[in-house]
Design a protein around this motif. Structure first.
Motif, mmCIF file in Angstrom:
data_model
loop_
_atom_site.group_PDB
_atom_site.id
_atom_site.type_symbol
_atom_site.label_atom_id
_atom_site.label_comp_id
_atom_site.label_asym_id
_atom_site.label_seq_id
_atom_site.Cartn_x
_atom_site.Cartn_y
_atom_site.Cartn_z
ATOM 1 N N THR A 178 0.823 -1.217 0.000
ATOM 2 C CA THR A 178 0.000 0.000 0.000
ATOM 3 C C THR A 178 0.855 1.264 0.000
ATOM 4 N N GLY A 179 2.129 1.141 0.292
ATOM 5 C CA GLY A 179 2.999 2.316 0.283
ATOM 6 C C GLY A 179 3.767 2.496 -1.014
ATOM 7 N N GLY A 180 3.526 1.615 -1.996
ATOM 8 C CA GLY A 180 4.250 1.695 -3.251
ATOM 9 C C GLY A 180 3.713 2.783 -4.173
ATOM 10 N N ASP A 181 4.439 3.002 -5.270
ATOM 11 C CA ASP A 181 3.996 3.989 -6.254
ATOM 12 C C ASP A 181 2.703 3.530 -6.934
ATOM 13 N N ILE A 182 1.855 4.489 -7.230
ATOM 14 C CA ILE A 182 0.647 4.220 -8.000
ATOM 15 C C ILE A 182 0.919 4.701 -9.424
ATOM 16 N N VAL A 183 0.862 3.769 -10.373
ATOM 17 C CA VAL A 183 1.288 4.079 -11.737
ATOM 18 C C VAL A 183 0.137 3.835 -12.708
ATOM 19 N N LEU A 184 -0.160 4.847 -13.515
ATOM 20 C CA LEU A 184 -1.102 4.715 -14.624
ATOM 21 C C LEU A 184 -0.286 4.570 -15.901
ATOM 22 N N GLU A 185 -0.427 3.433 -16.569
ATOM 23 C CA GLU A 185 0.374 3.137 -17.755
ATOM 24 C C GLU A 185 -0.528 3.069 -18.993
ATOM 25 N N ASN A 186 -0.365 4.050 -19.879
ATOM 26 C CA ASN A 186 -1.074 4.048 -21.170
ATOM 27 C C ASN A 186 -2.583 3.834 -20.992
ATOM 28 N N VAL A 187 -3.169 4.517 -20.024
ATOM 29 C CA VAL A 187 -4.570 4.303 -19.658
ATOM 30 C C VAL A 187 -5.505 4.966 -20.669
ATOM 31 N N SER A 188 -6.511 4.201 -21.084
ATOM 32 C CA SER A 188 -7.582 4.726 -21.930
ATOM 33 C C SER A 188 -8.908 4.521 -21.213
ATOM 34 N N PHE A 189 -9.780 5.523 -21.329
ATOM 35 C CA PHE A 189 -11.089 5.415 -20.665
ATOM 36 C C PHE A 189 -12.057 6.390 -21.316
ATOM 37 N N ALA A 190 -13.323 5.962 -21.399
ATOM 38 C CA ALA A 190 -14.389 6.828 -21.908
ATOM 39 C C ALA A 190 -15.684 6.465 -21.199
ATOM 40 N N TYR A 191 -16.473 7.469 -20.826
ATOM 41 C CA TYR A 191 -17.790 7.214 -20.264
ATOM 42 C C TYR A 191 -18.757 6.746 -21.340
ATOM 43 N N SER A 192 -18.554 7.205 -22.565
ATOM 44 C CA SER A 192 -19.337 6.752 -23.709
ATOM 45 C C SER A 192 -18.396 6.611 -24.900
ATOM 46 N N PRO A 193 -18.670 5.642 -25.780
ATOM 47 C CA PRO A 193 -17.727 5.363 -26.881
ATOM 48 C C PRO A 193 -17.436 6.561 -27.774
ATOM 49 N N ASP A 194 -18.411 7.443 -27.934
ATOM 50 C CA ASP A 194 -18.219 8.572 -28.849
ATOM 51 C C ASP A 194 -17.539 9.763 -28.193
ATOM 52 N N GLN A 195 -17.237 9.650 -26.886
ATOM 53 C CA GLN A 195 -16.579 10.757 -26.186
ATOM 54 C C GLN A 195 -15.432 10.237 -25.331
ATOM 55 N N PRO A 196 -14.308 9.875 -25.939
ATOM 56 C CA PRO A 196 -13.168 9.372 -25.155
ATOM 57 C C PRO A 196 -12.597 10.458 -24.248
ATOM 58 N N LEU A 197 -12.204 10.057 -23.036
ATOM 59 C CA LEU A 197 -11.629 11.011 -22.084
ATOM 60 C C LEU A 197 -10.111 10.865 -22.024
ATOM 61 N N PHE A 198 -9.651 9.658 -21.677
ATOM 62 C CA PHE A 198 -8.209 9.403 -21.620
ATOM 63 C C PHE A 198 -7.805 8.513 -22.789
ATOM 64 N N GLU A 199 -6.706 8.846 -23.411
ATOM 65 C CA GLU A 199 -6.117 8.004 -24.452
ATOM 66 C C GLU A 199 -4.610 7.980 -24.236
ATOM 67 N N GLY A 200 -4.110 6.891 -23.669
ATOM 68 C CA GLY A 200 -2.677 6.758 -23.430
ATOM 69 C C GLY A 200 -2.161 7.633 -22.305
ATOM 70 N N LEU A 201 -2.936 7.752 -21.209
ATOM 71 C CA LEU A 201 -2.524 8.591 -20.074
ATOM 72 C C LEU A 201 -1.470 7.861 -19.235
ATOM 73 N N ASP A 202 -0.352 8.549 -18.949
ATOM 74 C CA ASP A 202 0.715 7.996 -18.110
ATOM 75 C C ASP A 202 0.952 8.939 -16.931
ATOM 76 N N MET A 203 0.899 8.386 -15.712
ATOM 77 C CA MET A 203 1.164 9.170 -14.505
ATOM 78 C C MET A 203 1.779 8.244 -13.472
ATOM 79 N N THR A 204 2.694 8.779 -12.685
ATOM 80 C CA THR A 204 3.256 8.042 -11.551
ATOM 81 C C THR A 204 3.055 8.870 -10.298
ATOM 82 N N LEU A 205 2.219 8.345 -9.398
ATOM 83 C CA LEU A 205 1.927 9.015 -8.139
ATOM 84 C C LEU A 205 2.791 8.359 -7.075
ATOM 85 N N ALA A 206 3.770 9.075 -6.600
ATOM 86 C CA ALA A 206 4.802 8.497 -5.735
ATOM 87 C C ALA A 206 4.228 8.053 -4.395
ATOM 88 N N GLY A 207 4.651 6.858 -3.962
ATOM 89 C CA GLY A 207 4.223 6.339 -2.674
ATOM 90 C C GLY A 207 4.782 7.166 -1.532
#
Length: 592
Positions: free
Chosen positions: A349-378
């Motif tokens: 639970t104390g490790g880094d939280i890493v988002l790797e190439n994340v894609s997400f959309a609430y609806s198919p015609d409106q993508p929100l994230f496309e290839g999001l990369d973030m590292t939230l340090a533990g």
């Protein structure tokens, strides 16, 4: 040439499947009790058959022998018969109501458990009025139908079969003449049932919308009053009221066709019986007397009266098929976010939280994230900022698996979160959100909600840390109103902060945690927040950029893209989007 519309089957395959589901899941275990009910109903039917036999014997005593003793014996026996039927009439509903109430209790229990397992997305796309309707009114109406209407229908059907059998035995010719109207009655019931089923479905949909409208009006009453829109809301609700009235009129007018149809059929039958029966009495070719014809007429009354009730039952059955389908449809909703077969509970639970190439959309015609990369340090404080709609809060929703990523992956300490047990993952988070849920209970109980096993000392310490202990003492056990209506926005957020202290999870999610606090109050609890975040992985979503100036790392989102990252001073020096937002806010504060 337009083809005539094909009538839907009276009971569709889905209806039969729903009835099997209701029986196997909630009623089969009560089979011994239901068999007992059936036995008592058979006794009720036999009472009527014996009553007819004794009536015919009594009439012959009156017309022929004139024996007072024999007549008294028959009267006593008839009284005993109806006393038995009366006892059965008391016991049958007692048992059936108990069976149905228990079945509805279990159904509601299962519905609640199933609702709790569904994804957040289901609740965001489903009207709350529709959920309330299924849990409350529809299940209750179904319970009444199962507990009373079905038992009464079985009783009426048994009465029709037993009495009809006796009448066939006594005079098959006369009975055969009487049932010539049966095809007409069946046609009428098919016609009525088809129309009732369609209209009832429309009425249930309209009623769900109506209930949702009431909830929206009540929840938004502050805005309604301030904007003086009482008449607008009245007109809106009355429009829904009118729609429900019109639909229910259609249902009930259609059902009303049943009774006069059967009454006319009954009149036709009685005329046939009287005419043909009278001819049989007069004619020497038939061995029929007046007592037999009077008894037969009385028997026809006993057949047609429960037949009328059976007709009503089948009309109501279609309405309840709609209710059963609405309830059953909830089980068609399957949660997509669940534990993987190999999910584990232990992770760093104390490790880094890493988002790797994340894609997400609430609806198919409106993508929100496309290839999001973030590292939230533990063990550090990471801030996510950006304009409204940039995806800040969505990141927190993905971290806690309120939604699953549609591409890429998220890891904590190198472990993919979709390979962690949901309960273990979410237990690792304490959340302070802008949109906090407050229950109509005391502030003390609202704080304790996140940890029911906490000691009084721990609750008091959490309240002290969140600068709300004095308010807890002042209000005592007084409830705070629906959704905390008696509290200010700042007081609600301090409850959320107190909950975070009490939860004491290793990862802290702050979603606009101080947005409803004035600067003086924010300054007072800043030291408490500093203590809360010490040694924890903290992720802050904030609109007020001055509140994240001390963050170890700041991520700037714009329309779902990571456009900048770094420390506060570095981002200001870059003169990019962060600097523009910060300077705009600073000018806004300075210009006040």
């Amino acid at each position: 040439m337009k083809k005539p519309k094909k009538r839907a089957p009276l009971y569709s395959p889905r209806d039969r499947e729903n009835l099997r589901w209701l029986w196997s899941r909630y009623l089969r275990r009560k089979s011994p009790w239901l068999l007992l009910v059936l036995g008592m109903i058979l006794i009720q039917g036999l009472v009527y058959q014996q009553f007819l036999a004794m009536t015919e014997s009594g009439l012959r005593v009156i017309f022929e022998s004139g024996s007072v003793a024999e007549l008294a014996r028959i009267c006593a026996f008839v009284f005993l018969l109806f006393a038995t039927r009366g006892l059965m009439s008391y016991l049958v509903p007692r048992v059936t109501v108990w069976v149905s109430n228990d079945a509805i209790y279990q159904m509601r229990r299962d519905l609640i458990n199933h609702l709790m397992s569904l994804d957040l997305a289901y609740f965001e796309r489903t009207k709350s009025g529709e959920i309330i309707q299924r849990l409350v009114s529809q299940t209750q109406a179904l319970g009444v139908f199962v507990g009373q209407a079905i038992a009464n229908a079985v009783r009426d059907a048994v009465t029709v079969v037993i009495v009809s059998g006796y009448l066939i035995y006594k005079n098959p010719i006369l009975f055969g003449t009487a049932v010539v109207v049966l095809p007409f009655i069946i046609w009428t019931m098919n016609y009525v049932s088809d129309r009732v089923k369609v209209t009832q479905g429309e009425a249930e949909t309209e009623l769900a919308d109506y209930m949702n409208g009431i909830e929206e009006t009540v929840n938004g009453m502050r805005t309604v009053k301030i904007a003086s829109q009482e008449q607008v809301e009245t007109d809106r609700l009355m429009k829904g009221t009118g729609h429900i009235r019109d639909l229910m009129n259609r249902v009930q007018i259609t059902q009303a066709l049943v009774m006069p149809s059967i009454d006319l059929s009954s009149a036709f039958v009685y005329v046939l019986v009287i005419g043909l029966g009278g001819y049989m009495v007069i004619s020497p070719s038939f061995d029929v007397d007046g007592a037999g014809i009077i008894t037969f007429l009385l028997g026809m009354v006993m057949v047609f009266d429960p037949a009328r009730l059976l007709a009503q039952f089948f009309g109501g059955l279609q309405s309840n098929m709609v209710l059963l389908e609405r309830i059953r449809r909830l089980y068609d909703e399957v949660p997509t976010i669940r534990d993987a077969p190999d999910a584990v509970a232990e992770f760093d639970t104390g490790g880094d939280i890493v988002l790797e190439n994340v894609s997400f959309a609430y609806s198919p015609d409106q993508p929100l994230f496309e290839g999001l990369d973030m590292t939230l340090a533990g063990g550090k404080v990471s801030a996510i900022v950006g304009s409204t709609g940039s995806g800040k809060t969505t990141v927190l929703s993905l971290l806690s698996r309120l939604y699953d990523v549609q591409g890429g992956r998220i890891t904590i300490g190198g472990q993919p979160i979709d390979r962690l047990q949901l309960r273990a993952l979410r237990a690792a988070y304490s959340v302070v959100a802008q949109d906090i849920v407050i229950f109509n209970n005391s502030i003390w109980e609202n704080i304790r909600y996140v940890n029911p096993d906490a000691t009084d000392a721990e609750v008091w310490q959490a309240a002290e840390n969140a600068e709300i202990a004095e308010l807890v003492r002042r209000r005592g056990d007084a409830p705070v109103g629906p959704k905390g209506a008696q509290l200010s926005g700042g007081q609600k957020q301090r409850i959320a902060i107190a909950r975070a202290f009490l939860m004491d999870a290793p990862i802290l999610l702050l979603d606009e945690a101080t947005s409803a606090l004035d600067q003086a109050t924010e300054a007072r609890i800043k030291s408490a927040l500093d203590r809360l975040t010490k040694g924890k992985t903290t992720i802050v979503v904030a609109h007020r950029l001055s509140s994240v100036a001390d963050a170890d790392h700041i991520f700037v989102l714009e329309q779902g893209r990571l456009v900048e990252k770094g420390r506060h001073a570095d981002l200001l020096a870059q003169g990019g989007l962060y600097a523009q937002l910060y300077n705009a806010q600073k000018e806004g504060y300075d210009g006040r």
